[in-house]
Motif scaffolding. Structure first.
Motif, PDB file in Angstrom:
ATOM      1  N   MET A   1       0.926  -1.280  -0.002  1.00  0.00           N
ATOM      2  CA  MET A   1       0.083  -0.094   0.000  1.00  0.00           C
ATOM      3  C   MET A   1       0.764   1.242   0.070  1.00  0.00           C
ATOM      4  O   MET A   1       1.867   1.198   0.687  1.00  0.00           O
ATOM      5  CB  MET A   1      -0.815  -0.100   1.220  1.00  0.00           C
ATOM      6  CG  MET A   1      -1.767   1.192   1.121  1.00  0.00           C
ATOM      7  SD  MET A   1      -2.811   1.163   2.848  1.00  0.00           S
ATOM      8  CE  MET A   1      -4.077   0.108   2.157  1.00  0.00           C
ATOM      9  N   THR A   2       0.622   2.340  -0.813  1.00  0.00           N
ATOM     10  CA  THR A   2       1.400   3.324  -0.987  1.00  0.00           C
ATOM     11  C   THR A   2       0.916   4.277   0.168  1.00  0.00           C
ATOM     12  O   THR A   2       0.078   4.186   0.742  1.00  0.00           O
ATOM     13  CB  THR A   2       1.430   3.980  -2.499  1.00  0.00           C
ATOM     14  OG1 THR A   2       0.122   4.523  -2.235  1.00  0.00           O
ATOM     15  CG2 THR A   2       1.722   2.989  -3.643  1.00  0.00           C
ATOM     16  N   ALA A   3       1.908   5.302   0.289  1.00  0.00           N
ATOM     17  CA  ALA A   3       1.741   6.393   1.411  1.00  0.00           C
ATOM     18  C   ALA A   3       0.544   7.264   1.173  1.00  0.00           C
ATOM     19  O   ALA A   3      -0.142   7.591   1.883  1.00  0.00           O
ATOM     20  CB  ALA A   3       3.049   7.288   1.319  1.00  0.00           C
ATOM     21  N   ALA A   4       0.149   7.443  -0.434  1.00  0.00           N
ATOM     22  CA  ALA A   4      -0.949   8.081  -0.719  1.00  0.00           C
ATOM     23  C   ALA A   4      -2.244   7.353  -0.437  1.00  0.00           C
ATOM     24  O   ALA A   4      -3.231   7.993   0.027  1.00  0.00           O
ATOM     25  CB  ALA A   4      -0.724   8.561  -2.172  1.00  0.00           C
ATOM     26  N   ALA A   5      -2.193   6.095  -0.764  1.00  0.00           N
ATOM     27  CA  ALA A   5      -3.424   5.231  -0.361  1.00  0.00           C
ATOM     28  C   ALA A   5      -3.676   5.183   0.911  1.00  0.00           C
ATOM     29  O   ALA A   5      -4.729   5.354   1.392  1.00  0.00           O
ATOM     30  CB  ALA A   5      -3.163   3.935  -0.914  1.00  0.00           C
ATOM     31  N   ARG A   6      -2.767   4.950   1.812  1.00  0.00           N
ATOM     32  CA  ARG A   6      -2.874   5.004   3.355  1.00  0.00           C
ATOM     33  C   ARG A   6      -3.258   6.500   3.875  1.00  0.00           C
ATOM     34  O   ARG A   6      -4.133   6.369   4.669  1.00  0.00           O
ATOM     35  CB  ARG A   6      -1.458   4.868   4.095  1.00  0.00           C
ATOM     36  CG  ARG A   6      -1.058   3.224   4.056  1.00  0.00           C
ATOM     37  CD  ARG A   6       0.090   3.085   4.938  1.00  0.00           C
ATOM     38  NE  ARG A   6       1.041   3.317   4.011  1.00  0.00           N
ATOM     39  CZ  ARG A   6       2.409   3.175   4.180  1.00  0.00           C
ATOM     40  NH1 ARG A   6       2.714   2.607   5.562  1.00  0.00           N
ATOM     41  NH2 ARG A   6       3.178   3.550   3.393  1.00  0.00           N
ATOM     42  N   LEU A   7      -2.991   7.461   3.387  1.00  0.00           N
ATOM     43  CA  LEU A   7      -3.303   8.934   3.534  1.00  0.00           C
ATOM     44  C   LEU A   7      -4.847   8.897   3.179  1.00  0.00           C
ATOM     45  O   LEU A   7      -5.618   9.620   4.153  1.00  0.00           O
ATOM     46  CB  LEU A   7      -2.460   9.761   2.959  1.00  0.00           C
ATOM     47  CG  LEU A   7      -2.603  11.246   3.290  1.00  0.00           C
ATOM     48  CD1 LEU A   7      -2.565  11.471   4.936  1.00  0.00           C
ATOM     49  CD2 LEU A   7      -1.842  12.223   2.714  1.00  0.00           C
ATOM     50  N   ASP A   8      -4.998   8.558   1.964  1.00  0.00           N
ATOM     51  CA  ASP A   8      -6.646   8.642   1.700  1.00  0.00           C
ATOM     52  C   ASP A   8      -7.636   7.687   2.783  1.00  0.00           C
ATOM     53  O   ASP A   8      -8.489   8.135   3.035  1.00  0.00           O
ATOM     54  CB  ASP A   8      -6.751   8.123   0.406  1.00  0.00           C
ATOM     55  CG  ASP A   8      -6.322   9.219  -0.750  1.00  0.00           C
ATOM     56  OD1 ASP A   8      -6.118  10.339  -0.335  1.00  0.00           O
ATOM     57  OD2 ASP A   8      -5.931   8.774  -1.939  1.00  0.00           O
ATOM     58  N   ARG A   9      -7.151   6.698   2.858  1.00  0.00           N
ATOM     59  CA  ARG A   9      -7.729   5.732   3.721  1.00  0.00           C
ATOM     60  C   ARG A   9      -7.949   6.258   5.047  1.00  0.00           C
ATOM     61  O   ARG A   9      -8.858   6.161   5.735  1.00  0.00           O
ATOM     62  CB  ARG A   9      -7.223   4.436   3.834  1.00  0.00           C
ATOM     63  CG  ARG A   9      -7.814   3.388   4.625  1.00  0.00           C
ATOM     64  CD  ARG A   9      -7.312   2.032   4.499  1.00  0.00           C
ATOM     65  NE  ARG A   9      -7.293   1.333   5.775  1.00  0.00           N
ATOM     66  CZ  ARG A   9      -6.675   0.322   6.343  1.00  0.00           C
ATOM     67  NH1 ARG A   9      -5.522  -0.052   5.810  1.00  0.00           N
ATOM     68  NH2 ARG A   9      -6.838  -0.283   7.401  1.00  0.00           N
ATOM     69  N   ALA A  10      -7.049   6.949   5.680  1.00  0.00           N
ATOM     70  CA  ALA A  10      -6.846   7.530   7.007  1.00  0.00           C
ATOM     71  C   ALA A  10      -7.932   8.674   6.851  1.00  0.00           C
ATOM     72  O   ALA A  10      -8.830   8.930   7.878  1.00  0.00           O
ATOM     73  CB  ALA A  10      -5.507   7.947   7.253  1.00  0.00           C
ATOM     74  N   ARG A  11      -7.864   9.511   5.848  1.00  0.00           N
ATOM     75  CA  ARG A  11      -8.968  10.735   5.806  1.00  0.00           C
ATOM     76  C   ARG A  11     -10.234  10.133   5.647  1.00  0.00           C
ATOM     77  O   ARG A  11     -10.964  10.889   6.298  1.00  0.00           O
ATOM     78  CB  ARG A  11      -8.533  11.561   4.647  1.00  0.00           C
ATOM     79  CG  ARG A  11      -7.441  12.521   4.624  1.00  0.00           C
ATOM     80  CD  ARG A  11      -6.920  12.934   3.389  1.00  0.00           C
ATOM     81  NE  ARG A  11      -5.903  13.936   3.598  1.00  0.00           N
ATOM     82  CZ  ARG A  11      -5.108  14.183   2.665  1.00  0.00           C
ATOM     83  NH1 ARG A  11      -5.170  13.853   1.547  1.00  0.00           N
ATOM     84  NH2 ARG A  11      -3.783  14.863   3.126  1.00  0.00           N
TER      85      ARG A  11
END
Length: 77
Positions: A1-11
């Motif tokens: 999982m990329t950092a951008a995908a993790r950030l979107d999931r957290a948001r």
């Protein structure tokens, strides 16, 4: 999982509203009776008390390092 995908999931997770009630949690906080003084053996059991790290204490059994905050009544003789 990329950092951008993790950030979107957290948001998305932060944007979801909290549940209406947490299982196992009371809806209202229950008021507890005041704790009596725990100094001495047998315990003093006087009321009212103030909370201290060593436990609830009445004015007569207040810890020594807090004594400047309490001044005993002086007689008017």
């Amino acid at each position: 999982m990329t950092a951008a995908a993790r950030l979107d999931r957290a948001r998305r997770h932060l944007d979801t509203p909290p549940p209406a009630a947490v299982p196992g949690q009371l809806a209202v906080e229950v008021e507890r009776p005041p704790r009596p003084c725990e100094d001495g053996n047998p315990p003093c059991r006087a009321l009212p008390t103030r909370p201290y790290p060593c436990g609830p204490r009445c004015d007569d059994h207040q810890p020594g390092n807090t004594r400047p905050y309490y001044q005993p009544r002086r007689s008017t003789a």
